[in-house]
Design an enzyme around this catalytic site. Structure first.
Site, PDB file in Angstrom:
ATOM      1  N   ILE A 263      -1.073   7.040   8.508  1.00  0.00           N
ATOM      2  CA  ILE A 263      -2.500   6.143   8.850  1.00  0.00           C
ATOM      3  C   ILE A 263      -2.126   5.106   8.044  1.00  0.00           C
ATOM      4  O   ILE A 263      -3.216   4.760   7.234  1.00  0.00           O
ATOM      5  CB  ILE A 263      -3.769   6.358   9.023  1.00  0.00           C
ATOM      6  CG1 ILE A 263      -3.758   8.218  10.133  1.00  0.00           C
ATOM      7  CG2 ILE A 263      -4.569   5.971   9.945  1.00  0.00           C
ATOM      8  CD1 ILE A 263      -5.098   9.149   9.980  1.00  0.00           C
ATOM      9  N   PRO A 264      -1.125   4.156   8.022  1.00  0.00           N
ATOM     10  CA  PRO A 264      -1.026   2.909   7.076  1.00  0.00           C
ATOM     11  C   PRO A 264      -2.253   1.833   6.801  1.00  0.00           C
ATOM     12  O   PRO A 264      -3.041   1.709   8.457  1.00  0.00           O
ATOM     13  CB  PRO A 264      -0.197   2.176   8.105  1.00  0.00           C
ATOM     14  CG  PRO A 264       0.711   3.080   8.747  1.00  0.00           C
ATOM     15  CD  PRO A 264      -0.487   3.891   8.727  1.00  0.00           C
ATOM     16  N   HIS A 265      -2.906   2.161   6.139  1.00  0.00           N
ATOM     17  CA  HIS A 265      -4.400   1.905   6.313  1.00  0.00           C
ATOM     18  C   HIS A 265      -4.101   0.771   4.043  1.00  0.00           C
ATOM     19  O   HIS A 265      -3.422   1.606   3.702  1.00  0.00           O
ATOM     20  CB  HIS A 265      -5.091   2.275   6.079  1.00  0.00           C
ATOM     21  CG  HIS A 265      -5.358   3.651   4.995  1.00  0.00           C
ATOM     22  ND1 HIS A 265      -5.112   4.567   5.255  1.00  0.00           N
ATOM     23  CD2 HIS A 265      -5.965   3.396   4.162  1.00  0.00           C
ATOM     24  CE1 HIS A 265      -5.286   5.057   3.823  1.00  0.00           C
ATOM     25  NE2 HIS A 265      -6.076   4.222   3.546  1.00  0.00           N
ATOM     26  N   VAL A 266      -5.247  -0.136   4.566  1.00  0.00           N
ATOM     27  CA  VAL A 266      -4.838  -0.270   2.765  1.00  0.00           C
ATOM     28  C   VAL A 266      -6.397  -0.966   2.497  1.00  0.00           C
ATOM     29  O   VAL A 266      -7.509  -0.209   2.867  1.00  0.00           O
ATOM     30  CB  VAL A 266      -4.993  -2.021   3.051  1.00  0.00           C
ATOM     31  CG1 VAL A 266      -3.292  -2.825   3.124  1.00  0.00           C
ATOM     32  CG2 VAL A 266      -5.402  -2.584   3.858  1.00  0.00           C
TER      33      VAL A 266
ATOM     34  N   ARG B  78       0.722  -1.492  -0.278  1.00  0.00           N
ATOM     35  CA  ARG B  78       0.395   0.027   0.109  1.00  0.00           C
ATOM     36  C   ARG B  78       0.569   1.289  -0.056  1.00  0.00           C
ATOM     37  O   ARG B  78       0.517   2.408  -0.566  1.00  0.00           O
ATOM     38  CB  ARG B  78      -0.504  -0.011   1.297  1.00  0.00           C
ATOM     39  CG  ARG B  78      -1.652   1.259   1.415  1.00  0.00           C
ATOM     40  CD  ARG B  78      -2.560   1.791   0.226  1.00  0.00           C
ATOM     41  NE  ARG B  78      -3.180   2.863   0.487  1.00  0.00           N
ATOM     42  CZ  ARG B  78      -3.007   4.166   0.408  1.00  0.00           C
ATOM     43  NH1 ARG B  78      -1.295   4.097  -0.188  1.00  0.00           N
ATOM     44  NH2 ARG B  78      -2.872   5.636   0.396  1.00  0.00           N
TER      45      ARG B  78
END
Length: 229
Positions: free
Chosen positions: A133-136, A119
């Protein structure tokens, strides 16, 4: 719940023509209906978060009425507040954060790490001012997880995440959730909370856990009362 273009415009204090432009040119998810469009509230929350558009408390309140979502404070209590998270680059920091997740046995931490890195390769999840805000796109869903969790991580070293403002990341949030709608709700709520003076101040000062949770509860109460940020 679906809402009209007029309702979206009223919620975001803009013109209906602007909302239509967002739908046609900025990829705001919408469904054609009776020569106009309707928008799902959860899609609007996610899209607004990704485009750094502040949403009003009533949109969260309305979404809460559709499903029983956790508050930000509840999700933070579940995920925990972690200090002095080590790492010298994006890979090592994300590896350390993943290692601190309370993962079910069937979830491979290394696979999850690779998903997060993939991501990041598509575009940084740093949102500016030293926060990421690491997210996929497909959220981290943990089968059997009874409650959503928001991990708050204060990094030991500032890390270059390629943020648009050039600032290294010092604060990192990570979400896990039992379902997609809860993930989108919390992602949006974090972004909105970062506009709240009390919560943002608690983060900037690296306050203790009790003070951060108190600020989150105050923010949640403000959402409930329609008074944030």
């Amino acid at each position: 719940m679906l809402i009209s273009v007029a309702e979206v415009a009223a919620l975001l204090h803009t013109k209906e023509s602007t909302v239509v432009k967002w739908i046609k040119k900025e990829k705001l998810p919408a469904t054609p209906m009776n020569e106009t469009y309707v928008v799902n509230r959860m899609d609007l929350l996610e899209w607004a978060t990704e485009h750094d558009i502040k949403v009003p408390p009533e949109l969260f309140t309305a979404a809460d009425a559709d499903l029983q979502f956790p508050t930000l404070a509840e999700a933070l209590e579940t995920g925990g507040i972690h200090r002095n998270v080590p790492g010298t680059d994006k890979l090592s920091v994300l590896r350390e954060v993943v290692s601190r997740l309370n993962l079910p046995p069937q979830v491979d931490p290394e696979f999850l790490l690779q998903v997060l890195l993939a991501r990041e390769a598509l575009g940084t999840t740093a949102i500016g001012d030293g926060i990421a805000i690491p997210h996929v796109r497909n959220p981290i869903l943990l089968q059997g997880q009874p409650a959503a969790a928001v991990m708050l991580n204060f990094l030991e070293n500032p890390i270059d995440f390629g943020a648009l403002d050039g600032k290294p990341v010092e604060i990192l949030f990570l979400l896990t959730s039992p379902n997609v709608k809860t993930h989108l709700h919390l992602l949006s709520r974090i972004a909105y909370a970062l506009h709240n003076e009390g919560f943002r101040s608690a983060l900037s000062e690296r306050s203790d856990a009790a003070a951060i949770l108190a600020a989150a509860r105050s923010f949640d109460q403000g959402i409930k009362n329609g008074k944030n940020p």
